[in-house]
Design a protein around this motif. Structure first.
Motif, short mmCIF file in Angstrom:
data_model
loop_
_atom_site.label_atom_id
_atom_site.label_comp_id
_atom_site.label_asym_id
_atom_site.label_seq_id
_atom_site.Cartn_x
_atom_site.Cartn_y
_atom_site.Cartn_z
N ILE A 183 0.86 -1.18 0.00
CA ILE A 183 0.00 0.00 0.00
C ILE A 183 0.90 1.24 0.00
O ILE A 183 1.82 1.34 0.82
CB ILE A 183 -0.94 0.02 1.22
N ALA A 184 0.63 2.16 -0.89
CA ALA A 184 1.48 3.35 -1.02
C ALA A 184 1.59 4.10 0.29
O ALA A 184 0.58 4.49 0.88
CB ALA A 184 0.91 4.27 -2.10
N GLY A 185 2.81 4.28 0.77
CA GLY A 185 3.06 5.06 1.98
C GLY A 185 3.13 4.25 3.26
O GLY A 185 3.54 4.78 4.30
N PHE A 186 2.76 2.97 3.22
CA PHE A 186 2.66 2.21 4.48
C PHE A 186 4.02 2.01 5.14
O PHE A 186 4.14 2.12 6.37
CB PHE A 186 1.99 0.86 4.24
N THR A 187 5.04 1.73 4.37
CA THR A 187 6.36 1.54 4.97
C THR A 187 6.80 2.77 5.74
O THR A 187 7.34 2.67 6.86
CB THR A 187 7.41 1.20 3.88
N SER A 188 6.56 3.95 5.19
CA SER A 188 6.91 5.19 5.89
C SER A 188 6.08 5.37 7.15
O SER A 188 6.58 5.86 8.17
CB SER A 188 6.74 6.39 4.96
N LEU A 189 4.80 4.98 7.10
CA LEU A 189 3.96 5.05 8.29
C LEU A 189 4.51 4.16 9.39
O LEU A 189 4.57 4.55 10.56
CB LEU A 189 2.52 4.66 7.95
N VAL A 190 4.92 2.94 9.04
CA VAL A 190 5.52 2.04 10.02
C VAL A 190 6.77 2.67 10.63
O VAL A 190 6.97 2.64 11.85
CB VAL A 190 5.85 0.68 9.37
#
Length: 292
Positions: A183-190
Motif C-alpha cells: 500500500i502506497a506510503g505504508f512503509t513510511s507510516l511504520v
C-alpha cells in the motif's frame, strides 16, 4: 471493553453554531446527551472531541462540550490559525482539557508540496510545543514518505487519523490478506510509528474500506499491533458524518478481536490513549503553563 477505555476521535455538532465559509455539509444535532447515549452502547465513558472541518477555526461547540464534561472525562482537539495565536486563549483551552490541534488535509481536498507541507507543519508545531499538545493529522497515506522526513524535526507528538487514510484495492479485485507494505506510503507510516513520536488511530475504516469485513484495513491494523502496539488507539468517529445511520458496532467488535488476539486490548482502548492525551487525574486541575 476494558475499564477506563477512551474514544479518541468523535464529534459533537449543533446546527445553531456558525458554519465556516464553504462548509461541506450542514451538521445534524448531536448533543452531549447523544454522545453519552452512543458511548454507552459500546461501553465507553470518556471521549476526545475533535473539531469537525465544518466549523473551521471556531471551536465554540467543542469547547462548550468540554466545559460540561470536564477534563476528567473529556479531551479536545481544536482547529487553530497558527499565524494569529493568542497564548492566553490557548492556556484557557488547556485548562478545559484541550490537548491537541487538528490539521485536516484529506476531507478538505487540500493541495500541497513537500515544501509547503513542511512550512505548515512547522508553524503548527511551534504553536503547540510548549503546551505538549498533539498535532492531529488527517492526511492520505501517500503523503507518509514526506512526513517521514518532517516529523523527526518537529519536536511534537503526531496522531495520524483513520488508519492513515490508505488507498486500498477494490475488494472484488483484491487478494486477502493484503500485504500492507504494498500500500502506497505504508512503509513510511511504520517507520514513523516505530520512531516513537507518532500514534495511529484505528478509526473510520468505512471511509475508504469497502469490504464489509474490514479486510482492507485488517492487514494494516495487525501489522501496526505487531510493530508498535503501544502507539495504536481506538476511535469511533461518531456520529459518522456523511454516513448517517451507520452501525459502528461490527467495527468495534472487529477491533476488539484484533487487539484480543495481540493481547493489547487494554493498551489500544485505554493505556495508549491516556498517554497520548495526557490523562492523569492528579494533573487534570492544573495548568503546567499557568503564568499566574
Amino acid at each position: 471493553m476494558p475499564v477506563g477505555a477512551w474514544d479518541s476521535h468523535m464529534h459533537v455538532t449543533d446546527p445553531s453554531y456558525p458554519l465556516a465559509k464553504g462548509a461541506a455539509y450542514v451538521p445534524g444535532l448531536h448533543t452531549l446527551t447523544d454522545v453519552h447515549n452512543f458511548e454507552k452502547t459500546i461501553g465507553i465513558r470518556d471521549t476526545v472531541f475533535v473539531q469537525p472541518s465544518i466549523y473551521g477555526d471556531d471551536n465554540s461547540c467543542l469547547l462548550d462540550a468540554l466545559r460540561v464534561v470536564g477534563p476528567s472525562h473529556g479531551r479536545g482537539v481544536v482547529a487553530i490559525n497558527p499565524d494569529t495565536l493568542n497564548i492566553g486563549q490557548l492556556q484557557g483551552w488547556h485548562k478545559l482539557g484541550v490537548r491537541g490541534v487538528r490539521l485536516n488535509l484529506k476531507s478538505t481536498d487540500a493541495t500541497y508540496t513537500e515544501d509547503s507541507l513542511t512550512t505548515m507543519l512547522r508553524k503548527y508545531a511551534d504553536a503547540i510545543r510548549d503546551f505538549n499538545w498533539v498535532l492531529e493529522l488527517y492526511i492520505g497515506m501517500e503523503a507518509m514518505p514526506i512526513l517521514e522526513k518532517i516529523v523527526p524535526n518537529l519536536g511534537v507528538r503526531i496522531s495520524i487519523a483513520h488508519f492513515g487514510a490508505p488507498t486500498l484495492p477494490d475488494p472484488k479485485d483484491a487478494n486477502h490478506p493484503l500485504n500492507p507494505y504494498q500500500i502506497a506510503g505504508f512503509t513510511s507510516l511504520v517507520n514513523l510509528v516505530r520512531a516513537g513520536a507518532t500514534w495511529i488511530k484505528f478509526s473510520a475504516a468505512y471511509r475508504f474500506d469497502n469490504d464489509t469485513q474490514f479486510r482492507g484495513v485488517e492487514s494494516i491494523a495487525r501489522e501496526m499491533l505487531k510493530v508498535a502496539g503501544n502507539r495504536c488507539v481506538f476511535a469511533s468517529d461518531w456520529p459518522h458524518t456523511r454516513y448517517d445511520g451507520l452501525d459502528i458496532k461490527p467495527f468495534v467488535e472487529t477491533v476488539l478481536d484484533w487487539t484480543d488476539e495481540a493481547d493489547l486490548t487494554k493498551e489500544v482502548f485505554s493505556l495508549n490513549a491516556k498517554e497520548l492525551w495526557d490523562i492523569d487525574q492528579r494533573r487534570d486541575s492544573q495548568d503546567p503553563l499557568d503564568c499566574a
